[in-house]
Design a protein around this motif. Structure first.
Motif, PDB file in Angstrom:
ATOM      1  N   GLN A 257      36.131  18.483  42.596  1.00 40.81           N
ATOM      2  CA  GLN A 257      35.653  19.762  43.097  1.00 40.81           C
ATOM      3  C   GLN A 257      35.594  20.782  41.960  1.00 40.81           C
ATOM      4  O   GLN A 257      36.441  20.781  41.071  1.00 40.81           O
ATOM      5  N   ILE A 258      34.596  21.623  42.022  1.00 44.01           N
ATOM      6  CA  ILE A 258      34.465  22.719  41.067  1.00 44.01           C
ATOM      7  C   ILE A 258      34.909  23.993  41.765  1.00 44.01           C
ATOM      8  O   ILE A 258      34.500  24.278  42.901  1.00 44.01           O
ATOM      9  N   GLY A 259      35.783  24.740  41.102  1.00 44.21           N
ATOM     10  CA  GLY A 259      36.303  25.961  41.688  1.00 44.21           C
ATOM     11  C   GLY A 259      35.852  27.191  40.925  1.00 44.21           C
ATOM     12  O   GLY A 259      35.498  27.127  39.742  1.00 44.21           O
ATOM     13  N   LEU A 260      35.884  28.325  41.598  1.00 44.20           N
ATOM     14  CA  LEU A 260      35.502  29.596  40.993  1.00 44.20           C
ATOM     15  C   LEU A 260      36.705  30.537  41.043  1.00 44.20           C
ATOM     16  O   LEU A 260      37.269  30.793  42.108  1.00 44.20           O
ATOM     17  N   MET A 261      37.112  31.013  39.865  1.00 41.57           N
ATOM     18  CA  MET A 261      38.193  31.990  39.763  1.00 41.57           C
ATOM     19  C   MET A 261      37.584  33.368  39.516  1.00 41.57           C
ATOM     20  O   MET A 261      36.616  33.495  38.762  1.00 41.57           O
ATOM     21  N   LYS A 262      38.148  34.408  40.153  1.00 44.13           N
ATOM     22  CA  LYS A 262      37.609  35.760  40.038  1.00 44.13           C
ATOM     23  C   LYS A 262      38.710  36.731  39.635  1.00 44.13           C
ATOM     24  O   LYS A 262      39.828  36.651  40.141  1.00 44.13           O
ATOM     25  N   ARG A 263      38.375  37.647  38.758  1.00 44.16           N
ATOM     26  CA  ARG A 263      39.355  38.635  38.313  1.00 44.16           C
ATOM     27  C   ARG A 263      39.457  39.766  39.318  1.00 44.16           C
ATOM     28  O   ARG A 263      38.448  40.399  39.660  1.00 44.16           O
ATOM     29  N   PRO A 264      40.657  40.063  39.823  1.00 40.56           N
ATOM     30  CA  PRO A 264      40.832  41.214  40.709  1.00 40.56           C
ATOM     31  C   PRO A 264      40.431  42.496  39.994  1.00 40.56           C
ATOM     32  O   PRO A 264      40.711  42.688  38.817  1.00 40.56           O
ATOM     33  N   GLY A 265      39.741  43.368  40.692  1.00 36.99           N
ATOM     34  CA  GLY A 265      39.356  44.638  40.101  1.00 36.99           C
ATOM     35  C   GLY A 265      37.969  44.646  39.491  1.00 36.99           C
ATOM     36  O   GLY A 265      37.484  45.698  39.079  1.00 36.99           O
ATOM     37  N   LEU A 266      37.315  43.476  39.416  1.00 37.28           N
ATOM     38  CA  LEU A 266      35.952  43.441  38.892  1.00 37.28           C
ATOM     39  C   LEU A 266      35.022  44.203  39.834  1.00 37.28           C
ATOM     40  O   LEU A 266      35.197  44.171  41.054  1.00 37.28           O
ATOM     41  N   SER A 267      34.046  44.885  39.270  1.00 40.41           N
ATOM     42  CA  SER A 267      33.061  45.625  40.068  1.00 40.41           C
ATOM     43  C   SER A 267      32.497  44.729  41.165  1.00 40.41           C
ATOM     44  O   SER A 267      31.980  43.646  40.884  1.00 40.41           O
ATOM     45  N   PRO A 268      32.610  45.160  42.440  1.00 41.63           N
ATOM     46  CA  PRO A 268      32.084  44.333  43.537  1.00 41.63           C
ATOM     47  C   PRO A 268      30.610  43.994  43.364  1.00 41.63           C
ATOM     48  O   PRO A 268      30.178  42.893  43.723  1.00 41.63           O
ATOM     49  N   SER A 269      29.847  44.933  42.819  1.00 43.41           N
ATOM     50  CA  SER A 269      28.407  44.670  42.638  1.00 43.41           C
ATOM     51  C   SER A 269      28.183  43.538  41.648  1.00 43.41           C
ATOM     52  O   SER A 269      27.392  42.621  41.901  1.00 43.41           O
ATOM     53  N   LEU A 270      28.882  43.583  40.494  1.00 46.20           N
ATOM     54  CA  LEU A 270      28.760  42.513  39.520  1.00 46.20           C
ATOM     55  C   LEU A 270      29.285  41.195  40.083  1.00 46.20           C
ATOM     56  O   LEU A 270      28.685  40.135  39.899  1.00 46.20           O
ATOM     57  N   MET A 271      30.445  41.275  40.756  1.00 50.80           N
ATOM     58  CA  MET A 271      31.049  40.071  41.321  1.00 50.80           C
ATOM     59  C   MET A 271      30.110  39.396  42.306  1.00 50.80           C
ATOM     60  O   MET A 271      29.853  38.189  42.228  1.00 50.80           O
ATOM     61  N   ASN A 272      29.579  40.161  43.256  1.00 46.04           N
ATOM     62  CA  ASN A 272      28.699  39.582  44.259  1.00 46.04           C
ATOM     63  C   ASN A 272      27.420  39.034  43.641  1.00 46.04           C
ATOM     64  O   ASN A 272      26.912  37.989  44.059  1.00 46.04           O
TER      65      ASN A 272
END
Length: 316
Positions: A257-272
């Protein structure tokens, strides 16, 4: 002339598929459940086919619904790209992405290409390292997102793709049957290496690790030269490789499986924006096909697009 498909209905259709129910989809698209049901009846009338069938208390996609799903995702994605192309309030900034180089080879061209078209003012900074190192960088806040091998025992990530893990060898160099299996794999904490060794141990098959590297290029070179056997996800197969099965004396391997890690606090617009592109591109990638003609381009592997999103820095 046939009436065009309704974008709003397709949005609701995808919301039902992604959430698994009409009720949850209604919350996502800010509609009542009756409005969602009405939209699906109208979409079925437009298509002329039944899209959902009752499955206990829930609903499942019919064969025709599965057929529409791929078209719906492509239509919505193209619609979003068209809107973004004329948006004066485009996203700006820098997005730091981490990925192992084998994922970079296979998945990043389409992800980067699509993102660059819709968000040309965002600079992409790409770091290529192994999953363990990327997880450490994420913990230090040095990356915004990372594609990693999903391994809940070592790190937390959201699964975005699952596919078979395959034994691979050179198609032009036969293996010696009277010798231990020569392996080309990652370092000791590599999940794929652990799965391969565990499978051979359980099968009582002798093996010897001859090549150790985090570089997919090095591992692939050892395989293609006929010097070693390795394990790769199905979509990462290359021309000149042969998949080894139980008929060749190799035990089955569990899927990866390939997973995606996300940094807390990243701009929601960029993240999405980036996660939507990643999910759509991974969902749209077909398994690699290794052709008999080694000079032929393998199907399912897209050509590398030209990147226009600012400067892209690569760290190996």
């Amino acid at each position: 002339m046939s009436a065009p498909l309704d974008i709003d209905q397709l949005h609701t259709f995808l919301a039902i598929v992604d959430t698994g129910s009409f009720t949850k989809a209604a919350d996502r698209v800010f509609k009542t459940q009756s409005a969602v049901s009405m939209q699906m009846r109208r979409l079925e009338e437009r298509i002329g086919k039944q899209l959902f069938a009752k499955d206990g208390r829930g609903n499942r996609l019919t064969t025709e619904g599965e057929k529409l799903l791929n078209y719906a995702r492509r239509i919505i994605r193209l619609n979003n790209e068209a809107i973004a192309a004329f948006d004066d309030n485009r996203l700006e900034g820098t997005l730091r992405i981490g990925t192992p180089d084998d994922y970079a080879d296979r998945y990043m061209p389409e992800i980067i290409g699509r993102f660059a078209k819709t968000h040309p003012n965002v600079e992409l900074y790409i770091v290529c390292e192994n999953s363990s190192s990327l997880a450490e960088r994420m913990a230090k806040g040095e990356l915004d997102i990372a594609l990693v091998t999903h391994n809940p025992r070592a790190r937390m990530s959201d699964v975005v793709r699952t596919e078979p893990l395959c034994w691979v060898a050179s198609a032009n160099h036969p293996l010696r049957e009277d010798a231990p299996v020569p392996l080309a794999v990652g370092r000791r904490d590599c999940l794929w290496r652990q799965l391969a060794c565990s499978a051979l141990d359980a099968d009582g098959r002798e093996y010897q690790v001859l090549f150790t590297s985090w570089s997919s290029t090095v591992v692939a070179a050892a395989v293609l030269a006929g010097m070693a056997v390795s394990v790769l996800p199905e979509s990462a197969l290359r021309p000149g490789m042969k998949v080894l099965t139980s008929a060749d004396g190799f035990p089955p391997l569990p899927p990866v499986q390939i997973g995606l890690m996300k940094r807390p606090g990243l701009s929601p617009s960029l993240m999405n924006a980036i996660t939507d592109h990643i999910a759509a591109c991974l969902d749209n990638i077909s398994p690699a096909v290794v052709p008999d003609d080694l000079d032929a381009e393998p199907k399912g592997i897209g050509r590398t697009p030209k990147v226009r999103a600012g400067q892209m820095a690569t760290s190996w």
